[in-house]
Design a protein around this motif. Structure first.
Motif, PDB file in Angstrom:
ATOM      1  N   VAL A 163       0.643  -1.299   0.037  1.00 14.14           N
ATOM      2  CA  VAL A 163      -0.082  -0.024   0.072  1.00 14.14           C
ATOM      3  C   VAL A 163       0.900   1.056   0.032  1.00 14.14           C
ATOM      4  O   VAL A 163       0.702   2.209  -0.820  1.00 14.14           O
ATOM      5  CB  VAL A 163      -1.140  -0.206   1.250  1.00 14.14           C
ATOM      6  N   LEU A 223       2.037   1.589  -3.375  1.00 14.76           N
ATOM      7  CA  LEU A 223       1.281   2.130  -4.526  1.00 14.76           C
ATOM      8  C   LEU A 223       0.790   3.714  -4.101  1.00 14.76           C
ATOM      9  O   LEU A 223       0.734   4.498  -5.145  1.00 14.76           O
ATOM     10  CB  LEU A 223      -0.053   1.358  -4.100  1.00 14.76           C
ATOM     11  N   ALA A 224       0.583   4.027  -3.048  1.00 13.32           N
ATOM     12  CA  ALA A 224       0.645   5.474  -2.478  1.00 13.32           C
ATOM     13  C   ALA A 224       1.700   6.239  -3.138  1.00 13.32           C
ATOM     14  O   ALA A 224       1.557   7.329  -3.555  1.00 13.32           O
ATOM     15  CB  ALA A 224       0.579   5.646  -1.048  1.00 13.32           C
ATOM     16  N   LEU A 233       3.413   5.771  -5.860  1.00 12.87           N
ATOM     17  CA  LEU A 233       3.289   5.830  -7.235  1.00 12.87           C
ATOM     18  C   LEU A 233       1.964   6.770  -7.433  1.00 12.87           C
ATOM     19  O   LEU A 233       1.956   7.559  -8.687  1.00 12.87           O
ATOM     20  CB  LEU A 233       2.908   4.151  -7.773  1.00 12.87           C
ATOM     21  N   ALA A 234       1.070   6.793  -6.519  1.00 17.16           N
ATOM     22  CA  ALA A 234      -0.109   7.594  -6.785  1.00 17.16           C
ATOM     23  C   ALA A 234       0.028   9.094  -6.158  1.00 17.16           C
ATOM     24  O   ALA A 234      -0.824   9.757  -6.468  1.00 17.16           O
ATOM     25  CB  ALA A 234      -1.421   7.106  -6.264  1.00 17.16           C
ATOM     26  N   ARG A 235       1.307   9.145  -5.558  1.00 16.90           N
ATOM     27  CA  ARG A 235       1.591  10.513  -5.324  1.00 16.90           C
ATOM     28  C   ARG A 235       0.558  10.989  -4.125  1.00 16.90           C
ATOM     29  O   ARG A 235      -0.048  12.209  -4.370  1.00 16.90           O
ATOM     30  CB  ARG A 235       1.612  11.736  -6.368  1.00 16.90           C
ATOM     31  N   VAL A 236       0.341  10.118  -3.387  1.00 16.82           N
ATOM     32  CA  VAL A 236      -0.209  10.549  -2.049  1.00 16.82           C
ATOM     33  C   VAL A 236       0.331   9.808  -0.868  1.00 16.82           C
ATOM     34  O   VAL A 236       1.077   8.848  -1.000  1.00 16.82           O
ATOM     35  CB  VAL A 236      -1.891  10.101  -2.104  1.00 16.82           C
ATOM     36  N   LYS A 237       0.110  10.366   0.269  1.00 12.10           N
ATOM     37  CA  LYS A 237       0.690   9.678   1.597  1.00 12.10           C
ATOM     38  C   LYS A 237      -0.412   9.011   2.457  1.00 12.10           C
ATOM     39  O   LYS A 237      -1.563   9.691   2.381  1.00 12.10           O
ATOM     40  CB  LYS A 237       1.313  10.725   2.476  1.00 12.10           C
ATOM     41  N   ILE A 238      -0.307   7.918   2.819  1.00  9.75           N
ATOM     42  CA  ILE A 238      -1.238   7.136   3.856  1.00  9.75           C
ATOM     43  C   ILE A 238      -0.662   7.477   5.096  1.00  9.75           C
ATOM     44  O   ILE A 238       0.686   6.793   5.287  1.00  9.75           O
ATOM     45  CB  ILE A 238      -1.503   5.986   3.589  1.00  9.75           C
TER      46      ILE A 238
END
Lengths: 97, 476
Positions: free
Chosen positions: A7, A10-11, A13-18
């Motif tokens: 995860v 993926l984050a 790659l998607a340019r977001v942070k969890i």
């Protein structure tokens, strides 16, 4: 099974942070969704009626100016986070040194 | 007049304006006064606009001058979902990402509504970027259901639905990617229409799933829905996916319709009294001379799974443009990559990030065949199955939802929320027009809660939908 590392990757790659605190819950929910959509694997469409695509057609227009040049420049530039005149200010990408 | 002006529908208000029972200004004031008063509780609007005096005067003048020839929407106050652009107004899609974004142009539907003389009361609340079935994912607080403020209005067009149901406007526009007009319409006791893909221009609608999205009406009656649909529809050079009239072969139907019922899909999940109301409504239609036919749609059981692959794939692609560089929320770190990460992480809510990740996953090399391509193939099969079914029937009926409006927080795990759309997503996957019309109420905790019946028709056969919905409306 997705892992918290999957995860995170993926984050990235998607340019977001969890946030780390949310990571485990997020991963579990993500896994449950993948398990649900994974039911598609059991769908055998070889015996189904042929798949049907929407009718395809060309959409053409004459070459030309769609609107007066500059008509939207100020409105669009007003939305820039930072501007110099009509130019959008962006961060330097390639370093000089 | 027995009803207050804001309680009227489009046709009723148009008649009242022409009969001089009220003026455009009085109609506007009635809607805005109700909106300001009730919005404190309902949060249906993210913003209530100042009166546009010039537009109000122009609409009044047109009605005075042209009378019955003036467009029915002249002087009619509407609520507009916050993902449809009105030039100069904020369009935030209920996201922090676009909290301060001002539209640089009118959506095509807004241009058409302005030409017809319609007025805009405000921006209606929604789930962030239209992702959700309850408005609980709005970055600016959820909207309450006017029938029971402890319950959700549905979503994602929940603000539009609540605004119409509570008479804070005469009618509203929403957008529908997997049920986002029809499900809130059902839960708020309204008529909601998802037009044929391409019937209404998407130019100026903030994109969620570009192959699925359509703008459509939420109204107090079937005839109102038809007026609004007829006004906004039509081919548009600004949206190459809009379709000309007659692209699909027109379906000849008699006055008495053949209604297909896929009973094999209704055996589990549908709450008992919802199922009973559905059967009762169909029975009434049968007694009016319409015919019921059992049909099989074998791949429908997989529609929601296919949707939850294709939609996130399109979401992750569409929302990639929001990166803090050109417009929207912009946060600055040390590097450009940090700028992206900070802007997107601060700007997007949890559900939006979840779907972006899902989309990134199903499109990634190694998984694209198992997920995306399989889902796309399933979509093609569904389309064929529906086309085959329409050889035998004129419309296909479902309950719009499994249950009436649920309570806030009740569906906190994502999949239970996704199941809200189980009957509505197929029309988006096949591109066919679909509509929800009220079929009475069921009782929960001593409150009567509205539910809806859902019909799907062949491509470009909205007329059949309006006919069958009118029959349901009359059978009451």
């Amino acid at each position: 099974m997705a892992t918290t590392e999957d995860v995170k990757k993926l984050a990235a790659l998607a340019r977001v942070k969890i946030a780390d605190a949310d990571l485990e819950k997020f991963t579990n929910e993500f896994d449950a969704i993948l398990a649900y959509v994974g039911q598609l694997e059991s769908l055998d469409i070889s015996t189904s009626p042929d798949a049907k695509k929407p009718p395809l057609r060309n959409v053409m227009r004459e070459d030309g100016e769609p609107h007066t040049p500059g008509a939207y420049t100020e409105k669009i530039a007003a939305q820039f986070p930072a501007r110099e005149g009509d130019a959008l200010v962006v961060k330097q990408i390639i370093a000089h040194d | 007049m027995t009803k207050k002006p804001n309680e009227l529908g489009i046709i009723e208000a148009a008649r009242a304006l022409r009969a001089r029972e009220c003026t455009v200004r009085e109609l506007w004031d009635a809607c805005v006064t109700a909106a300001k008063e009730k919005n404190l509780e309902l949060n249906a609007y993210l913003e209530i606009f100042e009166a546009d005096d010039a537009a109000i005067a122009a609409a009044q003048e047109r009605i005075d001058r042209e009378g019955d020839a003036a467009p029915l929407l002249s002087g009619i106050p509407l609520a507009i979902k916050d993902n449809i652009l009105i030039e100069g107004k904020i369009a935030s899609a209920a996201s922090k990402m676009l909290e301060n974004y001002r539209a640089t142009y009118d959506a095509t539907v807004i241009t058409k509504l302005k030409e017809a003389g319609a007025l805009f009361v405000g921006r209606a609340n929604m789930d962030e970027f239209a992702m959700g079935s309850s408005t609980e994912h709005s970055a600016f607080g959820s909207t309450k259901n006017p029938h029971d403020p402890e319950r959700v209005p549905g979503g994602s067009s929940g603000g539009s639905a609540a605004a119409v149901a509570a008479h804070l406007c005469i009618a509203a526009l929403g957008t529908d990617t997997g049920g986002s007009i029809r499900q809130p319409a059902a839960l708020c006791g309204l008529v909601g229409v998802k037009p044929t893909y391409g019937a209404v221009s998407r130019s100026g609608a903030i994109a969620m799933g570009s192959s699925l999205d359509q703008i459509g009406p939420l109204t107090k009656s079937v005839e109102d829905a038809k007026v609004l649909f007829d006004t906004i529809r039509g081919i548009d050079p600004m949206d190459a996916t809009t379709i000309p009239d007659g692209l699909y072969p027109s379906k000849e139907v008699s006055e008495k319709l053949v209604i297909g019922v896929p009973r094999h899909l209704l055996t589990e999940g549908v709450q008992e009294d919802v199922r009973a109301a559905f059967d009762e409504t169909l029975k009434k239609l049968e007694s009016e001379g319409h015919t019921l036919v059992d049909i099989e749609l074998p791949t429908s059981g997989h529609a929601l799974a296919a949707y939850y692959v294709l939609m996130p794939a399109e979401v992750s692609t569409n929302l990639a443009r929001l990166d803090g560089v050109r417009y929207g929320h912009a946060s600055r770190g040390d590097t450009l990559l940090e700028d992206y990460l900070l802007s997107r992480t601060e700007g997007f809510g949890e559900e939006t990030r979840r779907r972006i990740l899902l989309g990134t996953f199903v499109l990634s090399s190694g998984y694209i065949d198992a997920y995306y391509r399989k889902a796309d193939a399933a979509r093609g099969v569904l389309r064929r199955e529906y086309d085959d079914a329409f050889e035998k029937v004129d419309v296909i009926a479902f309950p719009t939802t499994l249950s009436p409006a649920f309570k806030f927080g009740e569906k906190s795990d994502p999949i239970s929320m996704y199941l809200e759309d189980i009957f509505t997503v197929t029309a988006n996957l096949t591109g066919m027009p679909a509509l929800s019309v009220p079929m009475g109420t069921v009782e929960r905790d001593g409150r009567a809660l509205p539910i809806g019946i859902h019909f799907t028709a062949p491509h470009q056969a909205e007329e059949i939908l309006f006919n069958v919905a009118s029959a349901v409306e009359k059978a009451g």
